[in-house]
Write an enzyme that holds these catalytic residues in place. Sequence first.
Site, PDB file in Angstrom:
ATOM      1  N   GLU B 132       0.815  -1.211   0.000  1.00 31.24           N
ATOM      2  CA  GLU B 132       0.000   0.000   0.000  1.00 31.24           C
ATOM      3  C   GLU B 132       0.850   1.264   0.000  1.00 31.24           C
ATOM      4  O   GLU B 132       0.536   2.246  -0.682  1.00 31.24           O
ATOM      5  CB  GLU B 132      -0.918   0.024   1.227  1.00 31.24           C
ATOM      6  CG  GLU B 132      -2.088  -0.922   1.145  1.00 31.24           C
ATOM      7  CD  GLU B 132      -1.679  -2.350   1.406  1.00 31.24           C
ATOM      8  OE1 GLU B 132      -0.617  -2.558   2.003  1.00 31.24           O
ATOM      9  OE2 GLU B 132      -2.430  -3.247   0.999  1.00 31.24           O
ATOM     10  N   HIS B 202     -12.048  -5.508   8.106  1.00 31.87           N
ATOM     11  CA  HIS B 202     -12.721  -5.285   6.827  1.00 31.87           C
ATOM     12  C   HIS B 202     -13.907  -4.351   7.016  1.00 31.87           C
ATOM     13  O   HIS B 202     -14.828  -4.356   6.202  1.00 31.87           O
ATOM     14  CB  HIS B 202     -13.193  -6.623   6.240  1.00 31.87           C
ATOM     15  CG  HIS B 202     -12.072  -7.541   5.871  1.00 31.87           C
ATOM     16  ND1 HIS B 202     -11.461  -8.359   6.773  1.00 31.87           N
ATOM     17  CD2 HIS B 202     -11.435  -7.744   4.703  1.00 31.87           C
ATOM     18  CE1 HIS B 202     -10.511  -9.039   6.186  1.00 31.87           C
ATOM     19  NE2 HIS B 202     -10.466  -8.690   4.922  1.00 31.87           N
TER      20      HIS B 202
END
Lengths: 415, 398
Positions: B132, B202
Amino acid sequence: MSRSVPSTAAQPSPWSRYWCSSYGSLNKMLLVVSRMMGSASPKPAGEVLLAARNFVNEASFDIKKCALHRLEEGPPVSAVLTREEGLKYYKIMQTVRRMELKADQLYKQKVIRGFCHLYDGQEACCVGIEAAINPSDHVITAYRAHGFTYARGLSVREILAELTGRRGGCAKGKGGSMHMYTKNFYGGNGIVGAQVPVGAGIALACKYKSTDEICFTLYGDGAANQGQIFETYNMAALWKLPCVFVCENNRYGMGTSTERAAASTDYYRRGDFIPGIKVDGMDVLCVREATKFVASYARSGKGPILMELQTYRYHGHSMSDPGVSYRSREEIKEVRNKSDPIMLHKNRMVNSKLASIEELKEIDIEVRKEIEDAAQFATADPEPPLEELGYHVYSGQISFDVRGVNQWIKYKSVC
Amino acid sequence: MAAAAAAVAVASTSRWLRVRAGVVEAARLRCRLGGARLGRLFLLPSAAGDGAQRRHVAHFTFHPDPENRQYGQTQKMNLFQSITSALDNSLAKDPTAVIFGEDVAFGGVFRCTVGLRDKYGKDRVFNTPLCEQGIVGFGIGIAVNGATAIAEIQFADYIFPAFDQIVNEAAKYRYRSGDLFNCGGLTIRAPWGCVGHGALYHSQCPEAFFAHCPGIKIVVPRSPFQAKGLLLSCIEDKNPCIFFEPKILYRAAVEQVPVEPYYIPLSQAEVLQEGSDVTLVAWGTQVHVIREVASMAQEKLGVSCEVIDLKTILPWDIETVCKSVAKTGRLMISHEAPLTGGFASEISSTVQEECFLNLEAPISRVCGYDTPFPHIFETFYIPDKWKCYDALRKMINY
């Protein structure tokens, strides 16, 4: 593998459990059969007894040579497997396999929710590593953790109950699939690559406390491209930490194959200044011998070492991934037919007369029963109490009233 | 008379307890049966409802906006399709635009980029490795050099390795170079928010972390029509933008969305429903929850609520919210992120500065608890309509 003294953990390790269950039943069976042998006609059971007497106690196998990086010599190219060990490994691998398939089933029935990453196909890795280390050594891995959780000593019941989020689960139902922990097993980590610096830290603690323990830090081929992995390599090598980096290369980082994600797919060389070996991760003996080798390297104080396990997962990345949009069904079938770890191990055992097919079938039946019981428990166990929502955010914290709009306003039911 | 008053008190208490019991029952049943599946029915649970109806209920009901014909022909799209449409328009219009992220090539884990690689080629839609920090840093580089970079972070929960790049590099580029360079061409997209079973990693809503950083823009749409217009505006905007997409709406929210590109201005909040008694502010999925709360309040309490979708978190539309509070005198802000340090605290602080004398009651914040987003306890964690309704009642009765 050295026989362990039961640790202070609640559950006995699968190794000792195996002793109590399977061998016990085998002995009982032999007893019954010997009595029957005393009578006139030999029954089919007698043939089993005859066959049992024909088993060898140990056999030697040739295993694949490991590719080496910055090492003069590697693990041996042959391994000795005793009958007892062979049956042990078989049972544990079969339990992991069946447990993962049961988790798949429960997920499809929506009893397990959330994200579930299954380990079937990779059983040889967790069993091989566990066979070569002490229970006092440390293991930390990423989210595909169910296999290691079992190998490190938790029962199937606790694992399945954690998946279903019940109070019987190992993290009280608060963690779920990706967060399972037990003594000397630090999970179970959701964020990719985040566990690797943590593993180096654990290794540092081992070195600092001079306990001769080592830390196995596992990550996958996808995580191998994370920046923090390289930061950790540097620190571990600089300070000669007793850390074994293990890259479980199952060829796909979720949906991206290794060739499309990595400039160098030789993951065992990616440590650069850290020596590495590449191991066939579908062969439990290969993994075991390689682990013995790297463990003794790490224990000797020479610093970290990297082990790449070439393995494969049958399921998709997680239960939401069918697993066939980025690889063909033929590929999965081919691996299953040619390199399935359980099949390879079983064939070895049977062909070298370490065990019989019937015996292994019996183990299968036992394993199936254990899994069924555990699934029953996991489905029926109640959820953790609501106060648990607020506990364990900080140390020693009192939970708050979960009913209110705002956690600091006490909810009053009087209008 | 005392008996009558007592009877009323008992009746209303017992009604409230029944409502509470119904909520608890519904929640327990939901937990046991595994909760809602995206794309299924969205029935409202009645207070004393039967088991069959409660089986597949999400904590909100998506109300599509009426079809907007001013931008040309429309097509029925859900949220991820509207995102694909926006990206398609972008790549068609801007030859320097590129889309990259983990697994975007085959369409992405939420199918937001389906078909784009085939249409525009693998040079413009490509996968990155799992990194990322690398993705965002790389995106900043592309943008600084003049191209348009649309980076995807697979889940907002994974954006933290890139936090340094966003906060220290992207946000400060223009400022530190005295406007010589900027990375305005960068847009970061990430699925955001609770999804019913996401657990700790999540389901997060990290907008508050980034709201503390001047130099970037943060946008959260509530529906497919809004999403496409806002995303196109973000891509056009000459500042680095983070676009959070409520993942629970990807398939659940279906609306008529124009096929051609159109732009919804940033930093403009929208008043969805005018009212005179209370102002309700939210963004993303939570807008649908407070819409329902508004109709509950109208029905049960006769209270008229003004519902505002903030849309842009940073820089936020102070004027619209303050004007509304000056009119109504009461404000409730609701978001899924934890209470302490959540963006509601910023809104609350500003509003009390600007509208102090207009306030009839303390500003109410209905948010998640200060815990990690739980696995099994999600139903109890999220600020559902009952919690919001309760807060609203307290404000009315203040």
